[in-house]
Design an enzyme around this catalytic site. Structure first.
Site, PDB file in Angstrom:
ATOM      1  N   GLY A  46       0.830  -1.197   0.000  1.00 38.51           N
ATOM      2  CA  GLY A  46       0.000   0.000   0.000  1.00 38.51           C
ATOM      3  C   GLY A  46       0.864   1.246   0.000  1.00 38.51           C
ATOM      4  O   GLY A  46       2.028   1.212   0.413  1.00 38.51           O
ATOM      5  N   GLN A  51       3.214   9.794   1.513  1.00 41.97           N
ATOM      6  CA  GLN A  51       4.481   9.079   1.315  1.00 41.97           C
ATOM      7  C   GLN A  51       5.197   9.522   0.045  1.00 41.97           C
ATOM      8  O   GLN A  51       6.390   9.259  -0.113  1.00 41.97           O
ATOM      9  CB  GLN A  51       4.252   7.564   1.269  1.00 41.97           C
ATOM     10  CG  GLN A  51       3.825   6.977   2.613  1.00 41.97           C
ATOM     11  CD  GLN A  51       3.646   5.478   2.508  1.00 41.97           C
ATOM     12  OE1 GLN A  51       2.582   5.009   2.137  1.00 41.97           O
ATOM     13  NE2 GLN A  51       4.687   4.727   2.798  1.00 41.97           N
ATOM     14  N   CYS A  90       6.534  -0.960   6.102  1.00 41.26           N
ATOM     15  CA  CYS A  90       6.098   0.273   5.431  1.00 41.26           C
ATOM     16  C   CYS A  90       7.214   0.734   4.505  1.00 41.26           C
ATOM     17  O   CYS A  90       8.387   0.691   4.873  1.00 41.26           O
ATOM     18  CB  CYS A  90       5.811   1.331   6.483  1.00 41.26           C
ATOM     19  SG  CYS A  90       5.299   2.915   5.797  1.00 41.26           S
ATOM     20  N   LEU A  91       6.841   1.184   3.312  1.00 40.30           N
ATOM     21  CA  LEU A  91       7.849   1.652   2.357  1.00 40.30           C
ATOM     22  C   LEU A  91       8.597   2.886   2.868  1.00 40.30           C
ATOM     23  O   LEU A  91       9.683   3.188   2.384  1.00 40.30           O
ATOM     24  CB  LEU A  91       7.188   1.968   1.008  1.00 40.30           C
ATOM     25  CG  LEU A  91       6.626   0.749   0.260  1.00 40.30           C
ATOM     26  CD1 LEU A  91       5.838   1.192  -0.959  1.00 40.30           C
ATOM     27  CD2 LEU A  91       7.734  -0.223  -0.131  1.00 40.30           C
ATOM     28  N   HIS A 132      -3.626   0.848   8.022  1.00 41.12           N
ATOM     29  CA  HIS A 132      -2.254   1.374   7.948  1.00 41.12           C
ATOM     30  C   HIS A 132      -2.200   2.595   7.015  1.00 41.12           C
ATOM     31  O   HIS A 132      -1.620   3.626   7.361  1.00 41.12           O
ATOM     32  CB  HIS A 132      -1.339   0.241   7.449  1.00 41.12           C
ATOM     33  CG  HIS A 132       0.094   0.615   7.226  1.00 41.12           C
ATOM     34  ND1 HIS A 132       1.137  -0.040   7.851  1.00 41.12           N
ATOM     35  CD2 HIS A 132       0.667   1.548   6.413  1.00 41.12           C
ATOM     36  CE1 HIS A 132       2.282   0.496   7.443  1.00 41.12           C
ATOM     37  NE2 HIS A 132       2.030   1.453   6.573  1.00 41.12           N
ATOM     38  N   GLU A 133      -2.845   2.473   5.853  1.00 39.43           N
ATOM     39  CA  GLU A 133      -2.800   3.570   4.865  1.00 39.43           C
ATOM     40  C   GLU A 133      -3.586   4.780   5.360  1.00 39.43           C
ATOM     41  O   GLU A 133      -3.152   5.922   5.174  1.00 39.43           O
ATOM     42  CB  GLU A 133      -3.316   3.097   3.506  1.00 39.43           C
ATOM     43  CG  GLU A 133      -2.531   1.954   2.881  1.00 39.43           C
ATOM     44  CD  GLU A 133      -1.025   2.143   2.923  1.00 39.43           C
ATOM     45  OE1 GLU A 133      -0.551   3.271   2.761  1.00 39.43           O
ATOM     46  OE2 GLU A 133      -0.314   1.145   3.146  1.00 39.43           O
ATOM     47  N   HIS A 136      -1.639   6.819   7.728  1.00 37.11           N
ATOM     48  CA  HIS A 136      -0.686   7.725   7.066  1.00 37.11           C
ATOM     49  C   HIS A 136      -1.327   9.091   6.790  1.00 37.11           C
ATOM     50  O   HIS A 136      -0.650  10.119   6.830  1.00 37.11           O
ATOM     51  CB  HIS A 136      -0.240   7.151   5.717  1.00 37.11           C
ATOM     52  CG  HIS A 136       0.940   6.227   5.789  1.00 37.11           C
ATOM     53  ND1 HIS A 136       2.161   6.609   6.274  1.00 37.11           N
ATOM     54  CD2 HIS A 136       1.079   4.930   5.395  1.00 37.11           C
ATOM     55  CE1 HIS A 136       3.013   5.580   6.192  1.00 37.11           C
ATOM     56  NE2 HIS A 136       2.375   4.552   5.668  1.00 37.11           N
TER      57      HIS A 136
END
Ligand code: NI
Length: 149
Positions: A46, A51, A90-91, A132-133, A136
């Site tokens: 995701g 991000q 996470c990226l 999670h997204e 963010h």
């Protein structure tokens, strides 16, 4: 379409609260195409707009090895049920995988890139991914919620 730079933990951009999208225009579409390209290139599950340095309430996610792509604009969790603890990454947070407690099932109301209302249902991994997204978009990282065990 283009691969965008993924902001990394420590960058203050990741700690901001994103604003709702109000214009469902070509610029939004181009951003979302870039987000999908970037997510696939980075081999993530995701990716949320902050991000890539854009403080707007948008995320994209990919499931089933890339065969399913989900996109959500102005997402809101309207139902959450159960609990599940699982490792997340996470990226924007390299080399860390820690356990987080999330709802087992969620229902998310959102819009597609054209402004049409959509409903997303997530179970297990997908539920965690949506949560999670959406975190963010409020400046929250999974490392803030790590289950200490
Ligand atoms: Ni993340």
């Amino acid at each position: 379409m283009a691969i965008r730079k993924i902001y990394q933990v420590g960058d203050d951009t990741l700690r901001q609260v994103s604003k709702p999208v109000t214009e469902f225009d070509d610029k939004l579409s181009a951003l979302m195409d870039d987000m999908i390209d970037t997510l696939i290139y980075a081999d993530g599950a995701g990716l949320a707009a902050p991000q890539v340095g854009v403080l707007k309430r948008i995320f994209v996610a990919t499931f089933d090895g890339g065969s399913t792509i989900v996109e959500a604009v102005n997402p809101v969790i309207v139902k959450a049920k159960g609990k599940r603890v699982a490792a997340e990454g996470c990226l924007s947070v390299p080399n860390i995988h820690d356990k987080v407690e999330r709802p087992r099932h969620v229902v998310v109301h959102a819009y597609d890139r054209h402004g049409n209302p959509i409903e997303l249902k997530g179970d297990g991994f997908a539920a965690a991914c949506f949560c999670h997204e959406i975190d963010h978009l409020d400046g929250v990282l999974f490392t803030d919620k790590t289950v200490k065990k």
